[in-house]
Scaffold this motif. Sequence first.
Motif, PDB file in Angstrom:
ATOM      1  N   UNK B   8      -6.347  -0.322   4.375  1.00  0.00           N
ATOM      2  CA  UNK B   8      -5.269  -1.247   4.745  1.00  0.00           C
ATOM      3  C   UNK B   8      -4.228  -1.349   3.630  1.00  0.00           C
ATOM      4  N   UNK B  13       0.846  -6.494   9.139  1.00  0.00           N
ATOM      5  CA  UNK B  13       0.819  -5.311  10.002  1.00  0.00           C
ATOM      6  C   UNK B  13       1.453  -5.580  11.368  1.00  0.00           C
ATOM      7  N   UNK B  14       1.246  -6.799  11.897  1.00  0.00           N
ATOM      8  CA  UNK B  14       1.813  -7.112  13.219  1.00  0.00           C
ATOM      9  C   UNK B  14       3.339  -7.078  13.195  1.00  0.00           C
ATOM     10  N   UNK B  15       3.930  -7.509  12.095  1.00  0.00           N
ATOM     11  CA  UNK B  15       5.400  -7.479  11.985  1.00  0.00           C
ATOM     12  C   UNK B  15       5.898  -6.034  12.009  1.00  0.00           C
ATOM     13  N   UNK B  16       5.206  -5.177  11.248  1.00  0.00           N
ATOM     14  CA  UNK B  16       5.603  -3.756  11.228  1.00  0.00           C
ATOM     15  C   UNK B  16       5.502  -3.158  12.623  1.00  0.00           C
ATOM     16  N   UNK B  17       4.377  -3.404  13.301  1.00  0.00           N
ATOM     17  CA  UNK B  17       4.175  -2.785  14.608  1.00  0.00           C
ATOM     18  C   UNK B  17       5.222  -3.279  15.613  1.00  0.00           C
ATOM     19  N   UNK B  18       5.543  -4.569  15.538  1.00  0.00           N
ATOM     20  CA  UNK B  18       6.569  -5.120  16.444  1.00  0.00           C
ATOM     21  C   UNK B  18       7.925  -4.472  16.154  1.00  0.00           C
ATOM     22  N   UNK B  20       8.381  -1.478  14.960  1.00  0.00           N
ATOM     23  CA  UNK B  20       8.310  -0.094  15.444  1.00  0.00           C
ATOM     24  C   UNK B  20       8.535  -0.043  16.954  1.00  0.00           C
TER      25      UNK B  20
END
Lengths: 536, 64
Positions: B8, B13-18, B20
């Motif tokens: 990790x 991580x959720x901010x990055x994925x959103x 993307x």
Amino acid sequence: MNKIFETPLYAYSRSPDQESEVAVRHKIVIVGAGPIGLAAAIDLAQNDIPVVVLDDNDKVSSGSRAICFAKRPLEILDRLGCGDAMVDKGVEWDLGKVFFKEREIYQFNFLAETGSKRPAFINLQQYYFEEYLVARVRELQAEGKAIEIRGGNKVSAIGVHDDHVVLEIDTSEGPYNIETDWLIACDGANSTTRQMMGMDFGGRVFEDHFLVADVIMEADFPTERWFWFDPPFNRGQSALLHKQPDNVWRIDFQLGWDIDREEELKPENIDKHLRAMLGAEVEYELEWSSIYTFQCRRMEQFHKGRVIFAGDAAHQVSPFGARGANSGIQDTDNLIWKLKLVLEGSAPESLLDSYDYERIHGADENIVNSTRSTDFITPNSEMSRVLRDAVLDLAEEHDFARPLVNSGRLSVPCTYDDSPLNTADGLDGPEISRPGSTCPDAPFGDGFLLNELGDKFVLLTIDADAPELVEEDGIAVTRLEISAKDDTSGAIRRRYLGNEPTAVYLIRPDQHVAARRPNYNENLMRAAIRRATGKE
Amino acid sequence: MSDLILTTNIDHADDFYAALLGAHEGLSKADSDALNARLVLILANHIGDNDILSKAIDAAKSSG
């Protein structure tokens, strides 16, 4: 045997209000005897504020509906006198498994923090949750508190005035009117109060359906949360298995957008799904089933004059992450102490603006989290699915991809950073107890800290001098004295002191931190109390 | 020489994925593929180290 949700718990009976020539005026009326309306009513009654709850039905919710209750709501229920009933009946769990196609790709533990009274989550059917709240209402009635549930009372019209609200109520014996100084609408996502007032409810609707089945069976699945992406028994879709008390298993199947709802709900079609998943030989009884779609929406404002909205009536989220009922309980926790001060005249009516500010902040955080989960579980484009599947493929082998897997970020309380009620942080202390946070629980004496805080303003002093009682413009703040010497577990030091030797916390009745400093300063503390009650 | 990081490493991580997914929002599949290709090349250039890049290619090939 009758199920609890088939038994009328608050059957219609005629109220003296129906005999009155003129509409009887009440202090507070709540519309909706669901989890949120009942929690609000109990909180009011415990504070000796008379309350009447109206519901068009007379039973607890049918089917399990909300099943996962998080630590913070359980702590609030402790304050409301029914935490034990919930936790004793509920199923505790902390292990989750994620499956992709044919294989289990990883498992994870919701590393429950030790040193707090309540677990991270319990699973409990909503009908039990409501039953225990109703039992608590009966207990309060037996103590002589003015709390009343009127079943079979349907609000059919509402007249909003500057300083009161008029309600027209339909019953099996005809209509009658009452008036109330304040109205709290807890009548759910399809709130008729909201519709009658013509208030907005904007947001996003997701194009998907889930079949939810509550199945009673003797199964040797462990008490874990299992989530499948694209499993062989539900190709291209997802599925969820969760254990509830009484050998009831919650199973969700994603169905997609283009379905024939009535067809899918036929028992033989539900049976096909269940046998594909559980095996042809499985013996089960279907307790309840439903098909749901989901939305993420909220009102622009949560109160307008004398009408206040709480729970799903004010905001709606998709179910992934259990942020519906959990956040609704936190709405009432935030609201009731403010309303009490306003009713007493010890805070201005504008204090209620902070209810909007703080709970809209909470609702937006929940909407962001549950929208992201929904986007991961039900990808809305080919590329979104490609990326999602890439994350799942990588997660089997590589640690880094696991935090990206999103089958629901489970409910945690939000911190009211930047709330108008906060005083700027005066302590170089731990981040988890900064102004705006819920007080973290910790072992204290023979029990736990949160139980000692109760539902009034508290001055928590850790190795710091302070008066036993501070009174500021009608607000009484009592001291709770702690010494780090008695903190045998070290949890109070970690959660409230950090590297500081002493601390003084001003804690609100909803157990959120309003202000903190290394020591007691009379002028600053009085200013912080005024600020926390909407006077600055 | 450093190793390829497979533990990790992304805060929030959720901010990055959103972000993307947000970048792909509304694009055709072809435009999305092209965006991903550009993104891979930009990230590869940022990493720079050929040894790490070839380990990353191997890791991607062996999953899935």
